[in-house]
Design an enzyme around this catalytic site. Structure first.
Site, PDB file in Angstrom:
ATOM      1  CB  THR A  22       2.997  -0.395  13.724  1.00 46.77           C
ATOM      2  OG1 THR A  22       1.630  -0.601  14.090  1.00 46.77           O
ATOM      3  CG2 THR A  22       3.841  -1.354  14.541  1.00 46.77           C
TER       4      THR A  22
ATOM      5  CE1 TYR B 152       3.075  -5.606  11.612  1.00 47.14           C
ATOM      6  CE2 TYR B 152       1.713  -4.434  13.198  1.00 47.14           C
ATOM      7  CZ  TYR B 152       2.433  -4.451  12.022  1.00 47.14           C
ATOM      8  OH  TYR B 152       2.515  -3.315  11.261  1.00 47.14           O
TER       9      TYR B 152
ATOM     10  CE1 TYR C  99       4.347 -13.173   8.135  1.00 45.79           C
ATOM     11  CE2 TYR C  99       3.129 -11.893   9.754  1.00 45.79           C
ATOM     12  CZ  TYR C  99       3.331 -13.069   9.073  1.00 45.79           C
ATOM     13  OH  TYR C  99       2.522 -14.150   9.305  1.00 45.79           O
ATOM     14  CB  THR C 100       1.260  -6.079   7.257  1.00 47.68           C
ATOM     15  OG1 THR C 100       0.907  -6.644   5.990  1.00 47.68           O
ATOM     16  CG2 THR C 100       2.373  -5.048   7.058  1.00 47.68           C
TER      17      THR C 100
ATOM     18  CG  ASP D 101      12.511 -12.875   0.816  1.00 45.58           C
ATOM     19  OD1 ASP D 101      11.917 -12.307   1.759  1.00 45.58           O
ATOM     20  OD2 ASP D 101      12.587 -14.112   0.702  1.00 45.58           O
ATOM     21  CG  LEU D 102      13.144  -6.472   3.810  1.00 40.77           C
ATOM     22  CD1 LEU D 102      13.038  -6.140   2.345  1.00 40.77           C
ATOM     23  CD2 LEU D 102      12.399  -5.458   4.650  1.00 40.77           C
TER      24      LEU D 102
ATOM     25  CD  GLN E 275      -3.023  -0.914   2.260  1.00 43.18           C
ATOM     26  OE1 GLN E 275      -4.159  -0.521   2.024  1.00 43.18           O
ATOM     27  NE2 GLN E 275      -2.647  -1.220   3.479  1.00 43.18           N
TER      28      GLN E 275
ATOM     29  CE  LYS F  49       6.671  -2.387  11.451  1.00 46.39           C
ATOM     30  NZ  LYS F  49       7.266  -2.306  10.084  1.00 46.39           N
TER      31      LYS F  49
END
Length: 305
Positions: free
Chosen positions: A108, A132, A68-69, A43-44, A19, A136
């Site tokens: 985030t 998650y 990665y979300t 590719d992280l 996005q 982060k």
């Protein structure tokens, strides 16, 4: 030490099909040469690949929009979540430091527990509730552990016209369902990917290309649209505006059922307060952030066009 910055920098964007990455292709195009790489190209989850890509391209600016979300899925895929969200940002920061480049990275609101009633400032105590959020936070700390010139932008409730998100889902459900049930006890600011991309471009232009190298303002900043609402308020605004634009809805926007978060069990716990205080960002970079409703209207216009 930072190298002498060119007027037209080369810019590496990871996660170019996400996005934010999709919008960055537009917002950064006027600043310099953009290398927009998707997951297949960078590719992280593979540190050696990340290092090789950066060393081959030698960008002046790295904008890490890859992440990665899958918040709930991360609870059962913690290794992958930490590889992409925790380890990779540190690798990018090390490479940026070696090149004398700038790193812009997105984090985030999920790094906070969200247990108090005021918008979070950058120095508030962190306490992520989910894998998650923890991954982060690990990324933030990995960047901080280097000497890179880096901007970390914490944001929340991101939605773009490109990709799957809450606004698009609500619009589709409003067309297809007779009733909707949406959480009303979690609060934040719907923030468009286009706003995030535009702010990123402004930061790079003002502080990196034309700013003082000795006074570059590295650090964590909060980036979100102005104001706040609940998920229920967000959904209501999406459908009210869509109705004004002529979208035929099966559900009445003013009759969406409000429910508590506990009535919608999920694998990952969300913070109840996702509001972010953006004063530091606004003051440092002289940036105006519009009200969240304006962003939602712009987003729906894009989706419907």
């Amino acid at each position: 030490m930072l190298h002498k910055r060119p007027e037209a920098p080369s810019i590496l964007v990871t996660g170019s099909n996400g996005q934010i990455g999709f919008e960055l292709r537009r917002s950064l195009a006027t600043l310099g040469q953009v290398f927009a790489l998707d997951h297949a190209a960078c590719d992280l989850g593979a540190p050696d690949i990340v290092r090789a890509v950066v060393r081959r391209l030698r960008p002046d600016v790295i904008v890490n929009a890859a992440a990665y979300t899958a918040v709930d899925q991360a609870e059962s895929e913690s290794e992958l979540a930490f590889a992409v969200n925790g380890v990779a940002p540190g690798v990018l920061a090390e490479e940026a430091c070696s090149l004398g480049s700038l790193l812009v990275h997105y984090s985030t609101d999920y790094v906070f527990a969200g247990s108090h009633d005021t918008p979070h400032v950058e120095t508030d105590e962190v306490g992520p509730l989910s894998v998650y959020g923890k991954s982060k936070l690990a990324g933030e700390r990995a960047i901080a552990g280097t000497n890179a010139s880096a901007i970390v932008l914490r944001t929340c409730w991101v939605a773009g016209a490109h990709g799957t998100n809450f606004a698009r889902t609500i619009l589709e459900q409003g067309r297809e369902r007779d009733t909707l049930r949406v959480v009303n006890d979690q609060f934040g600011a719907p923030t468009t990917a286009s706003l995030i991309a535009d702010v990123t471009a402004r930061i790079i232009d003002r502080a990196w290309i034309h700013g003082s190298r000795a006074e570059f303002p590295s650090g964590i900043y909060h980036l979100a649209a102005a104001g706040a609402t609940s998920w229920h308020g967000y959904a209501t605004e999406v459908l009210r505006y869509a109705a004004r634009k002529g979208v035929v809805l099966r559900v009445d926007p003013d009759r969406i059922e409000a429910i508590p978060a506990m009535a919608l069990p999920r694998a990952a716990q969300r913070p109840s307060n996702s509001r972010l205080n953006t004063r530091k960002l606004r003051d440092t970079f002289d940036i105006h952030l519009p009200e969240w409703q304006a962003g939602v209207h712009y987003l729906i216009d894009q989706i419907l066009s």
